[in-house]
Design a protein around this motif. Structure first.
Motif, PDB file in Angstrom:
ATOM      1  N   GLY A   1       0.821  -1.213   0.000  1.00 16.89           N
ATOM      2  CA  GLY A   1       0.000   0.000   0.000  1.00 16.89           C
ATOM      3  C   GLY A   1       0.854   1.263   0.000  1.00 16.89           C
ATOM      4  O   GLY A   1       0.583   2.217  -0.732  1.00 16.89           O
ATOM      5  N   VAL A   2       1.887   1.253   0.814  1.00 18.30           N
ATOM      6  CA  VAL A   2       2.801   2.407   0.863  1.00 18.30           C
ATOM      7  C   VAL A   2       3.469   2.567  -0.501  1.00 18.30           C
ATOM      8  O   VAL A   2       3.578   3.676  -1.039  1.00 18.30           O
ATOM      9  N   ALA A   3       3.890   1.447  -1.089  1.00 16.33           N
ATOM     10  CA  ALA A   3       4.571   1.500  -2.392  1.00 16.33           C
ATOM     11  C   ALA A   3       3.627   2.032  -3.472  1.00 16.33           C
ATOM     12  O   ALA A   3       4.015   2.885  -4.278  1.00 16.33           O
ATOM     13  N   MET A   4       2.397   1.553  -3.495  1.00 18.85           N
ATOM     14  CA  MET A   4       1.448   2.011  -4.517  1.00 18.85           C
ATOM     15  C   MET A   4       1.202   3.509  -4.404  1.00 18.85           C
ATOM     16  O   MET A   4       0.955   4.188  -5.402  1.00 18.85           O
ATOM     17  N   ALA A   5       1.263   4.019  -3.173  1.00 16.87           N
ATOM     18  CA  ALA A   5       1.052   5.453  -2.969  1.00 16.87           C
ATOM     19  C   ALA A   5       2.330   6.259  -3.201  1.00 16.87           C
ATOM     20  O   ALA A   5       2.313   7.479  -3.068  1.00 16.87           O
ATOM     21  N   GLY A   6       3.417   5.577  -3.522  1.00 15.93           N
ATOM     22  CA  GLY A   6       4.684   6.283  -3.776  1.00 15.93           C
ATOM     23  C   GLY A   6       5.407   6.694  -2.511  1.00 15.93           C
ATOM     24  O   GLY A   6       6.353   7.483  -2.554  1.00 15.93           O
ATOM     25  N   GLY A   7       4.962   6.161  -1.356  1.00 19.45           N
ATOM     26  CA  GLY A   7       5.608   6.507  -0.088  1.00 19.45           C
ATOM     27  C   GLY A   7       6.848   5.657   0.153  1.00 19.45           C
ATOM     28  O   GLY A   7       7.191   4.782  -0.642  1.00 19.45           O
ATOM     29  N   ARG A   8       7.503   5.969   1.266  1.00 13.85           N
ATOM     30  CA  ARG A   8       8.697   5.222   1.635  1.00 13.85           C
ATOM     31  C   ARG A   8       8.468   4.647   3.023  1.00 13.85           C
ATOM     32  O   ARG A   8       8.133   5.384   3.947  1.00 13.85           O
ATOM     33  N   ARG A   9       8.624   3.345   3.162  1.00 18.70           N
ATOM     34  CA  ARG A   9       8.354   2.789   4.484  1.00 18.70           C
ATOM     35  C   ARG A   9       9.613   2.833   5.340  1.00 18.70           C
ATOM     36  O   ARG A   9      10.725   2.617   4.857  1.00 18.70           O
ATOM     37  N   VAL A  10       9.380   3.106   6.601  1.00 21.28           N
ATOM     38  CA  VAL A  10      10.466   3.188   7.579  1.00 21.28           C
ATOM     39  C   VAL A  10      10.073   2.248   8.722  1.00 21.28           C
ATOM     40  O   VAL A  10       9.180   2.571   9.505  1.00 21.28           O
ATOM     41  N   PRO A  11      10.683   1.069   8.760  1.00 19.53           N
ATOM     42  CA  PRO A  11      10.264   0.123   9.790  1.00 19.53           C
ATOM     43  C   PRO A  11      10.845   0.433  11.165  1.00 19.53           C
ATOM     44  O   PRO A  11      11.976   0.898  11.268  1.00 19.53           O
ATOM     45  N   VAL A  12      10.036   0.207  12.176  1.00 22.48           N
ATOM     46  CA  VAL A  12      10.525   0.205  13.562  1.00 22.48           C
ATOM     47  C   VAL A  12      10.240  -1.203  14.085  1.00 22.48           C
ATOM     48  O   VAL A  12       9.087  -1.639  14.090  1.00 22.48           O
ATOM     49  N   THR A  13      11.299  -1.878  14.473  1.00 21.52           N
ATOM     50  CA  THR A  13      11.194  -3.320  14.729  1.00 21.52           C
ATOM     51  C   THR A  13      10.731  -3.626  16.152  1.00 21.52           C
ATOM     52  O   THR A  13      11.293  -3.100  17.117  1.00 21.52           O
ATOM     53  N   LEU A  14       9.712  -4.467  16.254  1.00 26.20           N
ATOM     54  CA  LEU A  14       9.295  -4.991  17.561  1.00 26.20           C
ATOM     55  C   LEU A  14      10.242  -6.144  17.902  1.00 26.20           C
ATOM     56  O   LEU A  14      10.474  -7.009  17.060  1.00 26.20           O
ATOM     57  N   ARG A  15      10.780  -6.122  19.113  1.00 27.49           N
ATOM     58  CA  ARG A  15      11.750  -7.173  19.466  1.00 27.49           C
ATOM     59  C   ARG A  15      11.297  -7.938  20.704  1.00 27.49           C
ATOM     60  O   ARG A  15      10.688  -7.347  21.609  1.00 27.49           O
ATOM     61  N   PRO A  16      11.622  -9.251  20.715  1.00 25.97           N
ATOM     62  CA  PRO A  16      11.252 -10.054  21.878  1.00 25.97           C
ATOM     63  C   PRO A  16      11.904  -9.504  23.141  1.00 25.97           C
ATOM     64  O   PRO A  16      13.085  -9.155  23.135  1.00 25.97           O
ATOM     65  N   HIS A  17      11.085  -9.392  24.175  1.00 25.34           N
ATOM     66  CA  HIS A  17      11.567  -8.894  25.453  1.00 25.34           C
ATOM     67  C   HIS A  17      10.658  -9.476  26.520  1.00 25.34           C
ATOM     68  O   HIS A  17       9.454  -9.238  26.498  1.00 25.34           O
ATOM     69  N   GLU A  18      11.236 -10.261  27.397  1.00 23.72           N
ATOM     70  CA  GLU A  18      10.461 -10.915  28.461  1.00 23.72           C
ATOM     71  C   GLU A  18       9.218 -11.608  27.902  1.00 23.72           C
ATOM     72  O   GLU A  18       8.106 -11.419  28.383  1.00 23.72           O
ATOM     73  N   GLY A  19       9.404 -12.384  26.830  1.00 25.36           N
ATOM     74  CA  GLY A  19       8.339 -13.231  26.312  1.00 25.36           C
ATOM     75  C   GLY A  19       7.345 -12.541  25.399  1.00 25.36           C
ATOM     76  O   GLY A  19       6.414 -13.172  24.897  1.00 25.36           O
ATOM     77  N   ARG A  20       7.497 -11.229  25.203  1.00 26.05           N
ATOM     78  CA  ARG A  20       6.538 -10.523  24.334  1.00 26.05           C
ATOM     79  C   ARG A  20       7.329  -9.655  23.365  1.00 26.05           C
ATOM     80  O   ARG A  20       8.455  -9.254  23.662  1.00 26.05           O
ATOM     81  N   PHE A  21       6.751  -9.357  22.224  1.00 27.17           N
ATOM     82  CA  PHE A  21       7.403  -8.441  21.293  1.00 27.17           C
ATOM     83  C   PHE A  21       7.092  -7.026  21.739  1.00 27.17           C
ATOM     84  O   PHE A  21       5.924  -6.665  21.887  1.00 27.17           O
ATOM     85  N   ARG A  22       8.134  -6.240  21.933  1.00 30.84           N
ATOM     86  CA  ARG A  22       7.943  -4.929  22.529  1.00 30.84           C
ATOM     87  C   ARG A  22       8.365  -3.824  21.563  1.00 30.84           C
ATOM     88  O   ARG A  22       9.333  -3.971  20.816  1.00 30.84           O
ATOM     89  N   LEU A  23       7.616  -2.728  21.624  1.00 27.11           N
ATOM     90  CA  LEU A  23       7.956  -1.545  20.848  1.00 27.11           C
ATOM     91  C   LEU A  23       8.958  -0.718  21.635  1.00 27.11           C
ATOM     92  O   LEU A  23       8.722  -0.401  22.806  1.00 27.11           O
ATOM     93  N   ASP A  24      10.068  -0.361  20.994  1.00 24.47           N
ATOM     94  CA  ASP A  24      11.062   0.503  21.631  1.00 24.47           C
ATOM     95  C   ASP A  24      10.701   1.958  21.303  1.00 24.47           C
ATOM     96  O   ASP A  24      10.848   2.402  20.157  1.00 24.47           O
ATOM     97  N   LEU A  25      10.198   2.671  22.300  1.00 21.14           N
ATOM     98  CA  LEU A  25       9.676   4.019  22.042  1.00 21.14           C
ATOM     99  C   LEU A  25      10.771   4.995  21.623  1.00 21.14           C
ATOM    100  O   LEU A  25      10.515   5.910  20.833  1.00 21.14           O
ATOM    101  N   ASP A  26      11.987   4.775  22.117  1.00 20.56           N
ATOM    102  CA  ASP A  26      13.085   5.666  21.699  1.00 20.56           C
ATOM    103  C   ASP A  26      13.382   5.456  20.217  1.00 20.56           C
ATOM    104  O   ASP A  26      13.636   6.407  19.479  1.00 20.56           O
ATOM    105  N   GLU A  27      13.323   4.178  19.815  1.00 23.99           N
ATOM    106  CA  GLU A  27      13.563   3.878  18.392  1.00 23.99           C
ATOM    107  C   GLU A  27      12.468   4.522  17.529  1.00 23.99           C
ATOM    108  O   GLU A  27      12.740   5.049  16.448  1.00 23.99           O
ATOM    109  N   LEU A  28      11.241   4.459  18.039  1.00 21.29           N
ATOM    110  CA  LEU A  28      10.129   5.061  17.294  1.00 21.29           C
ATOM    111  C   LEU A  28      10.346   6.571  17.157  1.00 21.29           C
ATOM    112  O   LEU A  28      10.236   7.130  16.059  1.00 21.29           O
TER     113      LEU A  28
END
Ligand code: PMP
Ligand code: GLN
Length: 394
Positions: free
Chosen positions: A130-157
């Motif tokens: 969808g991003v590609a069709m709109a001509g946008g550029r995707r910038v991933p922020v990776t969820l990483r395993p942390h204490e059994g759950r995938f966690r969002l790193d807010l500083d990375e975001l």
């Protein structure tokens, strides 16, 4: 013909992993825990409501562009009943051909070529396209395993936001990790959006499938963050909540200017769709609380059957708090590559799964991660668990 037929925007997108793995399941007769669809249909009375609409001639001709009034009202009532959110059914609700069209239309409407879109990685495959069709550029922020759950790193975001960032594309509960974003994470995202003048598109198709904790819609943070309401596009659909994934009825709820923008794109994609099903989904959204509670309890039980089977077989299991999916790590089995593992799995034990690496720009973050769907009958999951144990348990 020197020039490739498929244009540059779409060149990287071949057949979706779901189609590929469902075809593999069909070819081999394996149990399909790849593509996420239930193997039993949703409530009988809702199917009957669709039949009635067809017979009564409701929706057999083009429904109104924004969706039939009954469904728009039902969506607004649902948002108030479950989330305490207020939307005007006439100006703040738009019916779409599933969440997929809602996502595509939203991106096509809101992005200029070159705009950056931050998406949580691993991301649902249609986001990248969808991003590609709109001509946008995707910038991933990776969820990483942390204490059994995938966690969002807010500083990375926060660090991912640049002057070119136009929007954040969220998904909670999250496919494929099963993570449900927490109150603090959502508040931080809301704050960031307001501070940096960003839009947020939030895909909440699994809103009713939360087993631990609770689903909080991002739009609900509007009271704490003035201005947020004008930045958030919320997307959901009937497929997962009512176990009719083939009906493809979805919706957008947002402030009038955002709905109007999305409608501009949507009207040239499908214009309208699923007329009679829209009436049936309007009835489904008004089902009593017990329906939603039972659905959740049933899927929690199914999650537990499959998670236990996978653990006993030797997989590392990241316990999902929501969705249809369990993400596992096959490294403890001595495996090196999730894709190779999934291609060979039907032969090895008659089960199909999906490699998470395809949901990444940085597949190294998930070389050995494999997703299994548990939206199947309990006996099917028990049989799959037995096969996996027999093949892998030491
Ligand atoms: N978003 C997510 C996160 C999904 O997993 C899916 C697929 N089920 C969709 C959107 C697409 O939903 P729909 O079938 O309503 O188009
Ligand atoms: N959302 C489903 C999944 O993640 C697949 C839907 C599709 O095939 N596009 O498995």
């Amino acid at each position: 013909m020197g020039r490739p037929l498929l244009n540059r925007r779409l060149a990287e997108f071949g057949t979706t992993i779901f189609a590929e793995m469902s075809a593999l399941a069909q070819r081999t007769g394996a149990i399909n825990l790849g593509q996420g669809f239930p193997d039993t249909d949703g409530p009988e009375e809702i199917r009957e409501a669709a039949v009635r609409a067809l017979r009564d001639g409701r929706g057999n001709q083009y429904p109104p562009g924004p969706g039939v009034p009954e469904l728009r009202q039902a969506v607004a009532d649902h948002q108030r009943r479950f989330h305490g959110l207020t939307y005007d059914p006439d100006t703040e609700v738009l019916v779409t051909a599933g969440a997929t069209e809602a996502i595509a239309a939203t991106l096509l409407a809101l992005l200029e070529p070159g705009d950056e879109v931050i998406a949580l990685e691993p991301y649902y495959d249609s986001y990248a396209a969808g991003v590609a069709m709109a001509g946008g550029r995707r910038v991933p922020v990776t969820l990483r395993p942390h204490e059994g759950r995938f966690r969002l790193d807010l500083d990375e975001l926060r660090a991912a936001v640049t002057p070119r960032t136009r929007l954040i594309l969220l998904n909670t509960p999250h496919n494929p990790t099963g993570t449900v974003l927490t109150r603090d994470e959502l508040a931080a995202i809301a704050e960031l959006a307001c501070e940096r003048d960003l839009l947020v598109v939030t895909d909440e198709v699994y809103e009713h499938l939360v087993f631990d904790g609770e689903h909080l819609p991002l739009a609900g943070f509007g009271d704490r963050f003035p201005g947020l309401r004008d930045r958030v596009v919320t997307i959901s659909s009937a497929g997962k909540t009512f176990s009719y994934t083939g009906w493809k009825v979805g919706w957008v709820t947002a402030a009038p200017a955002l709905v109007s923008a999305v409608r501009s794109a949507k009207q040239y994609l499908t214009y309208v769709s699923a007329g009679p099903f829209q009436y049936a989904v309007a009835e489904a959204l008004a089902l009593p609380d017990a329906y939603f509670t039972d659905l959740r309890a049933d899927l929690r039980h199914k999650r537990d059957i499959l998670a236990e089977g996978l653990r006993t077989a030797g997989f590392e299991v990241y316990q999902p708090a929501g969705t249809y999916f369990i993400t596992t790590d096959v490294a403890p089995l001595g495996e090196k590559d999730a894709y190779d593992f999934c291609r060979a799995l039907p032969e090895r034990c008659g089960v199909v799964a999906v490699p998470n690496s395809v949901f990444y720009d940085n597949p190294d973050a998930a070389r050995t991660h494999v997703r299994f769907a548990f939206c199947k009958r309990a006996e099917v999951l028990t049989e799959a668990a037995t096969r996996l144990r027999t093949a892998f348990a030491r």
